[in-house]
Design a protein around this motif. Structure first.
Motif: not given
Length: 291
Positions: A5-7, A22-25, A33-36, A110-112
């Motif tokens: 998930i990208f932001i 935090a919602n993404t996490l 998922y991994r988060v960036e 996904y990208e948010l």
């Protein structure tokens, strides 16, 4: 390839960023998922500095990444390519009060983009891990710990009060604005609800510097952290009860991260009981409690 998930788009100040991340996490931890998140390097709260400096676990990097990479070189390459097109990821744009990430298929990236993304009860399920990942740096929490060490010797109960003034005068046409005089009335009412013999210390945080000066002159017995945004949030999180306005992420994050019961008030609030204070169970600005 790992699901990610990208932001990359910057929206809001620190409270909004923490809510979204935090919602993404919550969703990421649940589904592997991994988060960036590339926004913390740019966002600031008045002093022009990067918000990523506030986080204990990720200060060494230019952006937030979960899990943390083992090799810094990989991080630098990702930073340089942050504006590149993201292949095989779906862009999700949302500016409504909430968007439930739980409705997504957990099998693609996904990208948010936008303000409000919710993972519902996943932030409650994974609260401990989320709070640990987004823990503030020791240098940010030390001033409040020192302040509260003395306060706890003097007071049995600490009431945190978040007086948001500046932007709330115009936000939603002033719908959520509550005057400082009303907060003072609520403070006195809270004290009347506490059993006899239990002393109450009042911790006041506000975005209005002139108001804080006036209150310190009028109420020198109150406690004023007077730090940056993270120090104010942490100070509120250490209180036994928190009073704050509706639709704000700052005091709601303090209540969530500290596990403190929160009472959200508006200009029409006349009275309340201790039972009206509730634990934050959702990281949604307009709906922080399970109904």
């Amino acid at each position: 390839m790992h699901k990610k998930i990208f932001i990359r788009q910057e929206y809001g100040q620190l409270g909004n960023i923490l809510f979204r991340l935090a919602n993404t996490l919550g969703f990421a931890i649940e589904h592997g998922y991994r988060v960036e998140d590339y926004t913390l390097a740019f966002c600031n709260y008045h002093d022009g500095s990067s918000n990523i400096r506030f986080l204990e676990n990720h200060y060494g990097f230019q952006f937030f990444e979960f899990p943390q990479p083992k090799f810094h070189l990989i991080n630098r390459i990702k930073w340089k390519l942050r504006k590149s097109g993201l292949q095989n990821s779906q862009l999700l744009e949302n500016f409504d009060p909430s968007y439930n990430l739980k409705s997504l298929e957990p099998n693609r990236s996904y990208e948010l983009k936008g303000f409000h993304f919710s993972s519902g009860d996943l932030v409650l399920k994974h609260r401990s891990k989320i709070c640990e990942i987004l823990r503030f740096r020791e240098s940010e929490i030390t001033p409040s710990n020192n302040l509260f060490k003395d306060a706890r010797k003097k007071y049995k109960i600490l009431l945190g009060v978040h007086i948001r003034q500046n932007d709330y005068k115009t936000f939603y046409n002033g719908k959520y604005f509550v005057s400082a005089d009303q907060y003072l009335t609520f403070i006195n009412h809270f004290k009347s609800l506490v059993p006899n013999g239990q002393t109450v210390g009042v911790v006041v945080c506000s975005d209005d510097a002139q108001l804080l000066i006036k209150m310190q002159n009028d109420h020198p017995d109150y406690i004023y952290p007077r730090g940056n945004i993270t120090q104010d949030i942490y100070a509120l999180s250490q209180c036994d009860y928190i009073i704050g306005p509706q639709a704000t992420t700052m005091s709601a994050w303090a209540a969530y991260s500290g596990g403190s019961p929160l009472l959200q008030i508006d200009k029409n609030t006349n009275t309340f009981e201790l039972e009206n204070f509730r634990k934050v169970t959702r990281l949604e600005p307009f709906n922080p409690f399970l109904n």
